[in-house]
Design an enzyme around this catalytic site. Structure first.
Site, short mmCIF file in Angstrom:
data_model
loop_
_atom_site.label_atom_id
_atom_site.label_comp_id
_atom_site.label_asym_id
_atom_site.label_seq_id
_atom_site.Cartn_x
_atom_site.Cartn_y
_atom_site.Cartn_z
CB SER A 65 -47.72 1.29 38.21
OG SER A 65 -46.44 0.79 37.96
CE LYS A 68 -46.41 -0.43 34.98
NZ LYS A 68 -45.93 -1.23 36.12
CE1 TYR A 191 -44.04 1.89 32.48
CE2 TYR A 191 -41.84 2.57 33.15
CZ TYR A 191 -43.04 1.95 33.44
OH TYR A 191 -43.24 1.38 34.68
CE1 TYR A 242 -47.27 -2.29 40.53
CE2 TYR A 242 -47.23 -1.80 42.87
CZ TYR A 242 -47.25 -1.38 41.57
OH TYR A 242 -47.25 -0.05 41.30
CB VAL A 260 -43.89 3.60 43.09
CG1 VAL A 260 -43.78 2.10 43.01
CG2 VAL A 260 -43.42 4.28 41.83
N1 GLN Z 1 -42.26 4.65 37.02
C1 GLN Z 1 -42.23 3.53 37.91
C2 GLN Z 1 -41.25 2.47 37.46
O1 GLN Z 1 -41.22 2.14 36.32
C3 GLN Z 1 -43.60 2.96 38.02
C4 GLN Z 1 -43.63 1.72 38.88
C5 GLN Z 1 -44.82 1.63 39.74
O2 GLN Z 1 -45.57 2.55 39.98
N2 GLN Z 1 -44.94 0.45 40.28
O3 GLN Z 1 -40.49 1.95 38.21
#
Ligand code: GLN
Length: 306
Positions: A65, A68, A191, A242, A260
């Site tokens: 993430s 992003k 993505y 988050y 993650v």
């Molecule tokens: N690739 C992961 C997903 O889309 C990224 C999520 C994350 O790092 N929170 O679930």
């Protein structure tokens, strides 16, 4: 503060918090991420005098993430604020990062670009004729920041591509509501690629320093206007951790974005870029060790922006 003193502090943070990994778990919903070693822990700080690091700061892992924020910066520059915010909102959700809930019950746009739905909408705005061409805009910005070529982890990418059904569901929902234009599979592919970009903890600190200096690379070259960096770091404060962003703002008070795979990228405006790494995650998907180290570091060095 001297580099040697900072190094001592970072070493002591690793010693003190490394064992907290036992309170979390490595992400397993992307099968390939299960291979992460939960006991790894690292922190790296880039400041005007260069890098100071302690622990496992050279182990490569995927951005997840954290990517992003890179794509958001690219798309803000390519499309401008008005167009981006016609597709994605500016508000925190209080929901898990992969939640689909609010897409139906609140406004049509995903609430912000840090949740998966919002990030997928942002990906769909990348300019280019092919997935490769569009993805190249993301990797070339990152390559300029890092001063090296950028690669993805092919196994992690394939693993998420094979199992990322919830992200596909979010994307198809957004296609239905008219937020997402173009080919849905191509957008989720973009993505998944951005999530699979490989970095180290030291490099997260370097990206953080780029944000802390409002868009200037280590070469001295300005890569983005300060207004874009300001916008993205604001999102890091309100949504970067988050549904623990409020708690993190109180305890650390530093703009940060987690992923993650266990990375957290933080930027103390005008001062430092910070990277932490620890693959064991808490129930909200943030690195247990990274979260604690950043809160403790902020307290010790009085880094809160508030
Ligand atoms: N690739 C992961 C997903 O889309 C990224 C999520 C994350 O790092 N929170 O679930």
């Amino acid at each position: 503060m001297g580099q040697a003193h900072l190094h001592e502090i970072l070493e002591s943070l690793i010693d003190q918090h490394r064992s907290a990994y036992t309170e979390g778990e490595v992400a397993s919903y992307i099968p390939e991420l299960k291979k992460g070693n939960p006991a790894l822990a690292g922190i790296a700080v880039w400041g005007p005098d260069g890098l100071v690091a302690a622990g496992d700061t050279q182990v490569p892992f995927t951005l997840q993430s954290i990517s992003k924020i890179i794509t958001l910066m690219v798309v803000l520059e390519q499309r401008g604020e008005a167009e981006v915010f016609s597709r994605v909102g500016p508000e925190p959700t209080g929901d898990p990062f992969n939640s689909i809930l609010k897409l139906e019950i609140s406004e049509r746009r995903p609430l912000n670009p840090m949740i998966n739905a919002g990030a997928i909408a942002v990906c769909s705005l990348l300019i280019g004729n092919t997935v490769e061409e569009r993805f190249a805009h993301v990797t070339s910005l990152l390559a300029e920041i890092l001063g090296r070529e950028v690669f993805i982890d092919e196994q992690v990418y394939q693993s998420e591509k094979a199992t990322g059904h919830r992200n596909r569901a979010l994307a198809y929902f957004l296609k239905d509501t008219g937020v997402l234009e173009g080919d849905v599979e191509e957008v989720v592919d973009l993505y998944f690629r951005q999530c699979s970009i490989l970095v180290t903890c030291e490099e997260l600190a370097r990206i953080g320093f780029f944000l802390a200096t409002k868009g200037v690379a280590l070469t001295g070259k300005r890569l983005l206007p300060p207004s874009i960096v300001r916008l993205v770091t604001t999102f890091m404060v309100t949504c970067g951790m988050y549904n623990a962003s409020g708690e993190f703002a109180i305890k650390a008070g530093i703009p940060a974005k987690s992923g993650v795979a266990g990375g957290i990228l933080a930027a103390v405006p005008g001062q430092f870029g910070i990277g932490t790494f620890g693959p064991a995650l808490d129930s909200k998907g943030n690195s247990v060790v990274g979260f604690r180290i950043l809160c403790d570091l902020s307290r010790r060095l009085d880094l809160s922006i508030f």
